[in-house]
Design a protein around this motif. Structure first.
Motif, PDB file in Angstrom:
ATOM      1  N   PHE A 132       0.819  -1.212   0.000  1.00 41.58           N
ATOM      2  CA  PHE A 132       0.000   0.000   0.000  1.00 41.58           C
ATOM      3  C   PHE A 132       0.850   1.258   0.000  1.00 41.58           C
ATOM      4  CE2 PHE A 132      -4.302  -1.651   1.842  1.00 41.58           C
ATOM      5  CZ  PHE A 132      -4.510  -2.343   0.651  1.00 41.58           C
ATOM      6  N   SER A 133       2.016   1.215   0.630  1.00 43.28           N
ATOM      7  CA  SER A 133       2.871   2.409   0.679  1.00 43.28           C
ATOM      8  C   SER A 133       3.305   2.838  -0.719  1.00 43.28           C
ATOM      9  CB  SER A 133       4.102   2.157   1.550  1.00 43.28           C
ATOM     10  OG  SER A 133       4.891   1.097   1.012  1.00 43.28           O
ATOM     11  N   LEU A 134       3.404   1.877  -1.657  1.00 38.67           N
ATOM     12  CA  LEU A 134       3.750   2.216  -3.037  1.00 38.67           C
ATOM     13  C   LEU A 134       2.668   3.078  -3.673  1.00 38.67           C
ATOM     14  CD1 LEU A 134       4.991  -1.256  -4.381  1.00 38.67           C
ATOM     15  CD2 LEU A 134       6.389   0.614  -3.474  1.00 38.67           C
ATOM     16  N   LEU A 135       1.443   2.940  -3.165  1.00 44.02           N
ATOM     17  CA  LEU A 135       0.296   3.658  -3.701  1.00 44.02           C
ATOM     18  C   LEU A 135      -0.023   4.914  -2.894  1.00 44.02           C
ATOM     19  CD1 LEU A 135      -1.894   0.483  -4.304  1.00 44.02           C
ATOM     20  CD2 LEU A 135      -0.715   1.831  -6.060  1.00 44.02           C
ATOM     21  N   ALA A 136       0.955   5.383  -2.126  1.00 44.33           N
ATOM     22  CA  ALA A 136       0.793   6.587  -1.290  1.00 44.33           C
ATOM     23  C   ALA A 136      -0.371   6.426  -0.316  1.00 44.33           C
ATOM     24  CB  ALA A 136       0.601   7.835  -2.157  1.00 44.33           C
ATOM     25  N   ILE A 137      -0.473   5.235   0.264  1.00 45.81           N
ATOM     26  CA  ILE A 137      -1.441   4.976   1.327  1.00 45.81           C
ATOM     27  C   ILE A 137      -0.647   4.740   2.600  1.00 45.81           C
ATOM     28  CG2 ILE A 137      -3.226   3.409   2.175  1.00 45.81           C
ATOM     29  CD1 ILE A 137      -3.813   2.718  -0.760  1.00 45.81           C
ATOM     30  N   ARG A 138      -0.986   5.460   3.657  1.00 44.01           N
ATOM     31  CA  ARG A 138      -0.231   5.266   4.891  1.00 44.01           C
ATOM     32  C   ARG A 138      -1.031   5.726   6.092  1.00 44.01           C
ATOM     33  NH1 ARG A 138       4.470   9.868   5.273  1.00 44.01           N
ATOM     34  NH2 ARG A 138       3.127  11.682   5.412  1.00 44.01           N
ATOM     35  N   ASN A 139      -0.807   5.030   7.185  1.00 41.42           N
ATOM     36  CA  ASN A 139      -1.399   5.417   8.464  1.00 41.42           C
ATOM     37  C   ASN A 139      -0.288   5.391   9.505  1.00 41.42           C
ATOM     38  OD1 ASN A 139      -2.736   5.652  10.922  1.00 41.42           O
ATOM     39  ND2 ASN A 139      -4.528   4.525  10.216  1.00 41.42           N
TER      40      ASN A 139
END
Length: 305
Positions: A132-139
């Motif tokens: 997900f981090s590759l897709l600019a998704i982060r928490n």
């Protein structure tokens, strides 16, 4: 005043409309911010109803690439704060107001970002969660994180790993000026994606130049947004290509700023290293292995360049 800059290249109309609708709903009145859409050679040309915003425009940038589109947007405004928004981002309704309050509260803050949630067209396959981090998704949680260059490690300046990504990054204009001055004379500019290329780290370069010039970098959980993820980005071929491009440009970025933890090597040995990686990661066994293998290839190619 805040300037919202949206670079776009052949956007999906429904995604761009969702981005604009989230801006329509901002709690900060339109008299306190302006909107600039940068059309980066889209075909057909980008059209959008901006009649709801009294200070908005669509400008063109013929030089292909996200970095050039952003630079065009930067040149179109003198606002004290700039918020970079992609054409598939959905900002929380308090996003702009929160940006303003953070910069007012933290006068040394140069660039800020927050958590990014994925909005998927389909339920993502279970194995995609690791990427997900590759897709600019982060928490990154609910705690404020701030990096100050004075906290350097034995005079070594470490890039803050919680730094904002390009999507939703808010920047103090005076801090951005340092980046703009630097790239005027920089022959090794690390550019972001261009056309079908998925290279990145242009946003890392913005952050690093801001950080090197004495401004703080911050993560603020009250900055919240969504990133629309279309179905075609949830397959191993796309994610493999994306990971390869990201790891290549990230490695070049680390080399450029003397932060690379991996040894560089002669290009003559590249093929042998690729074979070893092929044996180690066995990309045919699973989508995860395939994506990881492509990331290693991107890294190796950068280290041998």
């Amino acid at each position: 005043m805040i300037a919202v800059i949206i670079p776009t290249y052949n956007p999906k109309d429904e995604f761009l409309n969702e981005t604009l609708n989230s801006l329509k709903k901002q709690s900060l009145h339109t008299s306190f911010w302006e909107l600039i859409i940068v059309d980066n050679n889209s075909s057909p040309k980008v059209e959008a109803d901006l009649s709801w915003h009294p200070n908005s425009c669509i400008v063109s940038e013929e030089k292909q690439g996200l970095t050039h589109a952003r630079l065009k947007g930067f040149s179109q405004t003198n606002c004290e704060i700039i918020v970079m928004v992609d054409d598939d981002n959905i900002l929380d309704e308090n996003y702009l107001e929160n940006c303003l309050s953070i910069f007012n509260e933290f006068p040394k803050m140069g660039a800020i970002g927050g958590n990014i949630e994925g909005k998927f067209e389909i339920i993502p396959p279970y194995w995609t969660k690791d990427f997900f981090s590759l897709l600019a998704i982060r928490n990154l949680g609910k705690e404020i994180l701030i990096a100050n260059i004075q906290l350097r490690n034995n005079n070594k300046i470490d890039y803050p790993l919680f730094s904002p990504v390009g999507a939703g990054m808010a920047i103090r204009r005076i801090a951005l000026n340092k980046y703009l001055e630097e790239i005027q004379r920089d022959t090794q500019l690390i550019a972001d994606r261009s056309g079908d290329s998925l290279t990145s780290s242009g946003d890392n370069e913005i952050v690093m130049q801001i950080f090197l010039n004495g401004f703080d970098i911050g993560f603020f959980p009250k900055l919240s947004m969504k990133h629309i993820i279309p179905t075609e980005r949830l397959n191993k071929i796309y994610l493999g290509k994306l990971n390869k491009a990201i790891m290549h440009s990230w490695t070049l970025f680390l080399i450029k700023y003397n932060q690379c933890p991996w040894n560089r090597f002669n290009k003559i040995t590249l093929q042998l290293r690729v074979i070893k990686a092929l044996i180690k990661y066995a990309p045919w066994k699973s989508p995860s292995n395939y994506i990881k293998f492509n990331g290693v290839i991107g890294q190796l190619e950068a280290l041998s360049s």
